[in-house]
Enzyme design. Structure first.
Site, mmCIF file in Angstrom:
data_model
loop_
_atom_site.group_PDB
_atom_site.id
_atom_site.type_symbol
_atom_site.label_atom_id
_atom_site.label_comp_id
_atom_site.label_asym_id
_atom_site.label_seq_id
_atom_site.Cartn_x
_atom_site.Cartn_y
_atom_site.Cartn_z
ATOM 1 N N TYR A 53 1.046 -1.079 -0.042
ATOM 2 C CA TYR A 53 -0.021 0.124 -0.069
ATOM 3 C C TYR A 53 0.805 1.042 0.065
ATOM 4 C CZ TYR A 53 -5.137 -0.470 0.043
ATOM 5 O OH TYR A 53 -6.132 -0.561 -0.463
ATOM 6 N N GLU A 55 -0.681 4.786 -0.469
ATOM 7 C CA GLU A 55 -1.365 5.983 -0.771
ATOM 8 C C GLU A 55 -0.368 7.207 -0.603
ATOM 9 O OE1 GLU A 55 -4.746 5.853 1.595
ATOM 10 O OE2 GLU A 55 -5.880 4.343 0.371
ATOM 11 N N ASP A 199 -4.866 13.343 -25.656
ATOM 12 C CA ASP A 199 -4.947 11.727 -25.343
ATOM 13 C C ASP A 199 -4.016 11.210 -26.450
ATOM 14 O OD1 ASP A 199 -5.408 9.103 -25.006
ATOM 15 O OD2 ASP A 199 -7.551 9.585 -24.677
ATOM 16 N N THR A 225 -2.278 5.828 -22.155
ATOM 17 C CA THR A 225 -2.237 4.393 -21.655
ATOM 18 C C THR A 225 -0.808 3.903 -22.048
ATOM 19 O OG1 THR A 225 -2.923 3.544 -23.721
ATOM 20 C CG2 THR A 225 -4.484 4.016 -21.990
ATOM 21 N N LYS A 228 -0.586 0.044 -25.166
ATOM 22 C CA LYS A 228 -0.897 0.132 -26.767
ATOM 23 C C LYS A 228 0.408 0.109 -27.509
ATOM 24 C CE LYS A 228 -5.577 1.912 -26.206
ATOM 25 N NZ LYS A 228 -5.729 2.413 -24.731
ATOM 26 N N ARG A 234 -1.171 -2.775 -18.492
ATOM 27 C CA ARG A 234 -2.197 -1.890 -18.679
ATOM 28 C C ARG A 234 -2.079 -0.669 -17.488
ATOM 29 N NH1 ARG A 234 -5.332 -4.633 -21.824
ATOM 30 N NH2 ARG A 234 -6.828 -2.735 -21.829
#
Ligand code: DSN
Length: 413
Positions: A53, A55, A199, A225, A228, A234
């Site tokens: 974790y 954060e 984008d 992203t 691709k 991902r």
């Protein structure tokens, strides 16, 4: 403690994954948004970083024990800045849509106006489609492509920007086969006082390789992203001018996400390193050569392509012109071992579930090592199937040809 691996622990899931490995090996993957991540990327994304974790951001976390995830996130951020030349980067978005929504919610109030590209003309769901939060909470004005050329009409974008005074203009696309002139969007945004978001999810790799012009210097925000043309895990990234850094960081965490996926951030860092290697540029050049080689064959065989061709990694066949639907055409191709996706084409009269188009892209086959002569064979196979989608003999014959062709292009061996 954990003595068993996946096969012993959960044979059901293990067997499904094995089948997916076979599917990816034994089909010609032409989905424009898919690729094969390297073994190194897969290793990082399957690593123990998933247990952590974290954060917050490097050096300012809400948990102890973040000394190593801090290092890996800092490396990922530095590599984004170096590769794209951006002032600031946030590598935590779980996906492209989250990256886009982070920008929208960081700088807009609900009801504000956005000017963006219509989904069926090449845009993306998260650019204001009514079914997406972006379309539900903001006032969206869409620009379309020119009816005749099927290319962006920059004069029309300018006219709409002057008329509607959007607070944000979104450029970038998920099914636009032509190079976008980002400088023109920059001029329109400047002239009309709008912020500009580009984008580049689909064309990130082409931009790194300098095959496509970059929107980074002229945009307030650039989102992408990783999986691709960039060939990573991902996930998403937001790049922005330094003056927006605080707003973007706060909107990603705690605004819209909790703990970052540190295993994915580690894998993003690996993919970004791979993208700095000289052979990555060669790979991107080959993607475009392959795309052009395929469209040459497809046009010769009498099919209509949206905009008449391609400048990038993808192209769309108007199967409606042959009396087919995108849905039935894509399914016939898939049964023959060629995997693409149905896709709306500009001014499509069919619903998004049926469509008149099929979208194809060359990033995955190029990763497998295919060159122009190989993809020309693939293009001919596509045309064979699309010429008679009900013909089971053609489908069986194509499946055999696909199997034979792929022997020469192993993956993950
Ligand atoms: N829907 C993805 C694509 O296939 O282009 C982008 O999010």
């Amino acid at each position: 403690m954990f003595k068993t691996g996946l096969q012993d622990c959960d044979p059901d899931v293990y067997n499904i994954i094995e089948k997916e490995i076979d599917r990816q090996k034994n089909n010609i993957i032409l989905i424009a948004s898919e690729n094969y991540a390297s073994k190194a990327v897969l290793e990082a994304s399957g690593s123990v970083m998933t247990n952590k974790y974290a954060e917050g951001y490097p050096g300012a976390r809400y948990y102890c024990g973040c000394e190593y995830v801090d290092q890996v996130e800092s490396i990922a951020i530095d590599r984004v800045k170096k590769l794209f030349g951006c002032e600031y980067a946030n590598v935590q978005p779980h996906a492209g849509t989250q990256a886009n929504l982070a920008v929208l919610f960081a700088i807009l109030n609900t009801g504000d106006t956005i000017l963006s590209m219509n989904l069926s003309h090449g845009g993306h769901l998260s650019h204001g489609n009514p079914v997406n939060l972006s379309g539900k909470l903001f006032n969206i004005v869409f620009y379309s492509v020119d009816k005749k050329t099927e290319m962006i009409d920059y004069d029309e974008v300018r006219r709409l920007a002057i008329e509607h005074k959007p607070k944000l203009i979104i450029t970038g696309a998920s099914s636009y086969p032509r190079e976008i002139d980002f400088s023109k969007f920059g001029e329109i945004a400047k002239e009309t006082g709008a912020l500009l978001m580009a984008d580049i999810a689909h064309i990130g790799g082409l931009i790194v390789a300098k095959i496509h012009n970059t929107p980074v210097p002229i945009s307030d925000f650039v989102t992408t992203t990783n999986h691709k043309t960039l060939r990573g895990p991902r996930g998403g990234i937001v790049m922005c001018k330094s003056k927006f850094a605080k707003k973007i960081d706060s909107l990603v965490f705690p605004g819209s996400q909790g703990g970052p996926f540190m295993h994915i951030i580690a894998a993003k860092a690996v993919a970004l390193k791979e993208a700095m290697e000289p052979d990555f540029t060669d790979y991107q050049k080959q993607i475009v050569k392959n795309s052009r080689a395929m469209t040459g064959v497809i046009l010769e065989r009498g099919f209509r392509l949206v905009s008449g061709g391609t400048d990038n990694h993808l192209f769309l066949i108007d199967v409606g012109q042959k009396g087919l639907t995108g849905d039935s055409a894509a399914n016939a191709l898939d049964s023959a071992g060629i995997t693409a996706n149905k896709n709306a084409i500009p001014y499509d009269t069919k619903s998004p579930k049926i469509t008149s188009g099929v979208r194809f892209g060359t990033p995955a086959v190029t990763t497998r090592g295919m060159k122009e002569d190989d993809v020309k064979v693939v293009a001919n196979l596509i045309c064979d199937v699309l010429s008679d989608i009900e013909n089971e003999k053609t489908i069986a014959k194509t499946k055999g040809a696909v199997k034979e062709l792929l022997i020469g292009f192993p993956i993950y061996e």
